[in-house]
Design a protein around this motif. Structure first.
Motif, short mmCIF file in Angstrom:
data_model
loop_
_atom_site.label_atom_id
_atom_site.label_comp_id
_atom_site.label_asym_id
_atom_site.label_seq_id
_atom_site.Cartn_x
_atom_site.Cartn_y
_atom_site.Cartn_z
N GLN A 1 0.85 -1.19 0.00
CA GLN A 1 0.00 0.00 0.00
C GLN A 1 0.88 1.23 0.00
O GLN A 1 1.93 1.26 0.65
CB GLN A 1 -0.90 0.02 1.23
CG GLN A 1 -2.09 -0.92 1.13
CD GLN A 1 -3.08 -0.70 2.25
OE1 GLN A 1 -2.70 -0.45 3.38
NE2 GLN A 1 -4.37 -0.78 1.93
N VAL B 1 0.80 -0.36 -8.56
CA VAL B 1 0.28 0.03 -7.24
C VAL B 1 0.28 1.55 -7.18
O VAL B 1 1.29 2.19 -7.53
CB VAL B 1 1.13 -0.54 -6.09
CG1 VAL B 1 0.50 -0.15 -4.75
CG2 VAL B 1 1.25 -2.05 -6.21
N GLY C 1 -1.03 5.17 -4.89
CA GLY C 1 -1.61 5.80 -3.73
C GLY C 1 -2.85 6.57 -4.13
O GLY C 1 -3.21 6.64 -5.30
N ARG C 2 -3.50 7.20 -3.14
CA ARG C 2 -4.73 7.93 -3.41
C ARG C 2 -4.49 9.37 -3.82
O ARG C 2 -5.40 10.04 -4.30
CB ARG C 2 -5.63 7.89 -2.18
CG ARG C 2 -6.19 6.50 -1.89
CD ARG C 2 -7.23 6.56 -0.80
NE ARG C 2 -7.89 5.26 -0.62
CZ ARG C 2 -8.91 5.06 0.18
NH1 ARG C 2 -9.41 6.05 0.88
NH2 ARG C 2 -9.45 3.87 0.28
#
Length: 124
Positions: free
Chosen positions: A2, A114, A116-117
């Motif tokens: 994450q 992957v 992030g926001r």
């Protein structure tokens, strides 16, 4: 894995900000970490990239003003942004390619798996 970004905010033209991206569950040995940004109505564009060999790449628009770095102990990648301009206003995203990618692909969003926001950066 994450990715969580932080450090965005509002600054005046010429100011500085440092963005951070913490990578949890990160175990990859060969990877590329990238910072991207997306302004309203525009496509997502690559800003800076750092690969597992220590190689760094920068978009022409930010070269000499932005610096990408990584703290392995903290599993954190940083984007130091100096001499900010209104055109730097965007949502900034951290991204990870969990396998080696070609240098020519370092600024291609689809090369990263992957994300992030994002964190908002506003320069006025």
């Amino acid at each position: 894995v994450q990715l969580v970004e932080s450090g965005g905010g509002s600054v005046q033209t010429g100011g500085s900000l440092t963005l951070s991206c913490v990578a949890s569950g990160f175990r990859e040995r060969h990877y590329c970490l990238g910072w991207f940004r997306q302004a309203p109505g525009k496509e997502r564009e690559g800003v800076a990239a750092l690969d597992s060999d220590g190689g760094r790449s920068y978009a022409v628009s930010v070269k000499g003003r932005f610096t990408i770095s990584k703290d392995d102990d903290k599993n954190t990648v940083y984007l130091q942004m100096n001499s900010l301009k209104p055109e730097d206003t965007a949502i900034y995203y951290c991204a990870l390619a969990a396998s080696p990618i070609r240098v020519s692909d370092e600024f291609r969003p689809s090369a990263y798996n992957v994300w992030g926001r994002g964190t908002q950066v506003t320069v006025s």
